[in-house]
Design an enzyme around this catalytic site. Structure first.
Site, PDB file in Angstrom:
ATOM      1  N   TYR A  93      39.235  49.584  65.540  1.00 44.17           N
ATOM      2  CA  TYR A  93      39.084  50.952  65.046  1.00 44.17           C
ATOM      3  C   TYR A  93      40.098  51.838  65.770  1.00 44.17           C
ATOM      4  CZ  TYR A  93      34.555  49.222  63.333  1.00 44.17           C
ATOM      5  OH  TYR A  93      33.555  48.503  62.714  1.00 44.17           O
TER       6      TYR A  93
ATOM      7  N   HIS B  81      34.171  39.864  65.063  1.00 47.63           N
ATOM      8  CA  HIS B  81      34.219  40.784  63.922  1.00 47.63           C
ATOM      9  C   HIS B  81      34.435  40.050  62.607  1.00 47.63           C
ATOM     10  CE1 HIS B  81      35.515  45.214  62.981  1.00 47.63           C
ATOM     11  NE2 HIS B  81      34.672  44.748  62.104  1.00 47.63           N
TER      12      HIS B  81
ATOM     13  N   PRO C  82      25.015  51.065  55.331  1.00 45.48           N
ATOM     14  CA  PRO C  82      23.726  51.101  54.620  1.00 45.48           C
ATOM     15  C   PRO C  82      23.659  52.193  53.562  1.00 45.48           C
ATOM     16  CG  PRO C  82      23.506  52.137  56.763  1.00 45.48           C
ATOM     17  CD  PRO C  82      24.881  51.531  56.725  1.00 45.48           C
TER      18      PRO C  82
END
Length: 345
Positions: free
Chosen positions: A65, A132, A210
Site C-alpha cells: 500500500y 498477501h 465487505p
C-alpha cells in the site's frame, strides 16, 4: 483523540491460537493508495486514533500500500502508547519493481519483507502477518514464516486469497490463524469451499471489501465520484456495461435499509457480521463520520428471512463482472508445487 463512536465494539477470537481482535477492523489501504490520491497524514492519524478509542483495534495494512507509505503512516499513528492497544496486521508478497508487479514467497524475500515492515511500522513484532498473494513457484510449505514466529518477529500467520487446498497444506506445517478474503453481498464464491475449510480447521475469517469497495454506500453514484487515480475505475463491476444491472442490486438494498431504519452500507455490513463470530470484516474509510456509521452496523439485527431477502438481491447471476479485471493471483489461481520439488539452499 476524538470522541469514540457510541456503539460498543465486542471482541472475538480470531482462529484458535489465541489472537483476540475487535469484531470489526479498520482497513487502512485507502488512506494511502489505490483509491485515489493519498489523504492528508494528520487527518488519517486522527482517524486511526478515533478508531482505537472507539474500540476498533484491529488495524490492517500491507507493504504494497503505497508501496510502503501506509505502513509508515501506521507507524506514526502507533506512537505514544497506541501500539499496546491494537492488533496489528500487515502483509507481504506483492513486489513492484521496474513498472511490473511480481508475487514472491521465496524465503529470502519473506524475511527481508518482514524486516522492512517491522522498521516502517516501528514495532518489534507484528501480530498477524499475511502472505498477501500466493507465489505459485514456491511450495506453500516452505517454513520461513514459522521461523519468524519462533524468532518472535511475528505472532500469528495468515493467508490472503488462498485456495482451500493451499490453506490445508500451509496449516499442516504451522497453524494458520486467519484467512483474508473478499466477502460481501456481491462476492460470495468463497462460501462453497474456502469458508467451510477455514471452519473445519479452526481458522479465523477476515472479510475485506465487505461494502463491495464502497458500492453499498452509494451505488452507481460512487463511480461518478472516483478520481482518475482510483483503481476501481478499471474494475469490471464498475464498468458501464455492468453498472446498470449492478445498480439495481444497490437500489434493492437501499429500499430494505430504509425499511430497517439504517443506511445501505450498514445493512450490507451487518450481513457480513451475521455470518458468524469467527468472521471479522475490515471496512476501510478515510472519514470519521463514515467510520462511525460502519461501527453502528454492529447494532443492526437481521432475521433469517431478512438475510435470505438480502442474498436474493445479489444471487448468482445477478452480479455482472468479476472482482478484478484479471482473476489471476486470487484464490482461484493459487496452487503451488509440492515441497519435494523445492531445492533448499
Amino acid at each position: 483523540m476524538a470522541a469514540a463512536a457510541p456503539v460498543s465494539v465486542p471482541r472475538i477470537k480470531l482462529g484458535t491460537q489465541g489472537l483476540e481482535v475487535s469484531a470489526q477492523g479498520l482497513g487502512c489501504m485507502g488512506m494511502s493508495a489505490f483509491y485515489g490520491p493519498p489523504k492528508p497524514e494528520p487527518d488519517m492519524i486522527k482517524l486511526i486514533h478515533h478508531a482505537v478509542a472507539a474500540g476498533v483495534t484491529f488495524l490492517d495494512t500491507s507493504d504494497i500500500y503505497g508501496p510502503h507509505t501506509n505502513e509508515i503512516l501506521l507507524g506514526k499513528a502507533l506512537q505514544d502508547g497506541v501500539r499496546e492497544k491494537v492488533e496489528l496486521a500487515t502483509k507481504f508478497s506483492i513486489a513492484f519493481a521496474d513498472g511490473k508487479w511480481e508475487i514472491r514467497g521465496d524465503p529470502a524475500y519473506v524475511r527481508a519483507a518482514c524486516e522492512g515492515s517491522l522498521k516502517r511500522l516501528g514495532v518489534d513484532c507484528i501480530d498477524l502477518y499475511y502472505q498477501h498473494r500466493v507465489d505459485k513457484r514456491v511450495p506453500i510449505e516452505i517454513g520461513e514464516l514459522k521461523k519468524l514466529v519462533e524468532e518472535g518477529k511475528i505472532k500469528y500467520i495468515g493467508l490472503s486469497e488462498a485456495s482451500a487446498s493451499t490453506i490445508r497444506r500451509a496449516h499442516a506445517i504451522h497453524p494458520i490463524t486467519a484467512v483474508q478474503l473478499e466477502w460481501s453481498l456481491w462476492s460470495r464464491d468463497v462460501e462453497e469451499d474456502i469458508i467451510p475449510t477455514c471452519r473445519e480447521l479452526g481458522i479465523g475469517i477476515v472479510a475485506y471489501s465487505p461494502l463491495g469497495r464502497g458500492f453499498f454506500s452509494s451505488g452507481a453514484e460512487l463511480v461518478e465520484s472516483l478520481s482518475e487515480q482510483d483503481s476501481r475505475k478499471h474494475m469490471p463491476r464498475f464498468q458501464p456495461e455492468n453498472l446498470v444491472k449492478n445498480a439495481q442490486i444497490f437500489e434493492c438494498v437501499n429500499a430494505m435499509a430504509a425499511r430497517k431504519g439504517c443506511t445501505p452500507s450498514q445493512l450490507a455490513l451487518a450481513w457480513v457480521h451475521h455470518q458468524g463470530s469467527d468472521v471479522c470484516p475490515i471496512p476501510g474509510t478515510t472519514k470519521i463520520e463514515n467510520f462511525n456509521q460502519n461501527v453502528e452496523a454492529l447494532s443492526v439485527k437481521l432475521t433469517p428471512d431478512e438475510m435470505a431477502e438480502l442474498e436474493s438481491y445479489a444471487a448468482a447471476g445477478e452480479v455482472l463482472g468479476d472482482r478484478y479485471a484479471q482473476m489471476a493471483n486470487t484464490w482461484k489461481d493459487s496452487e503451488t508445487p509440492p515441497l519435494s520439488s523445492w531445492k533448499f539452499e
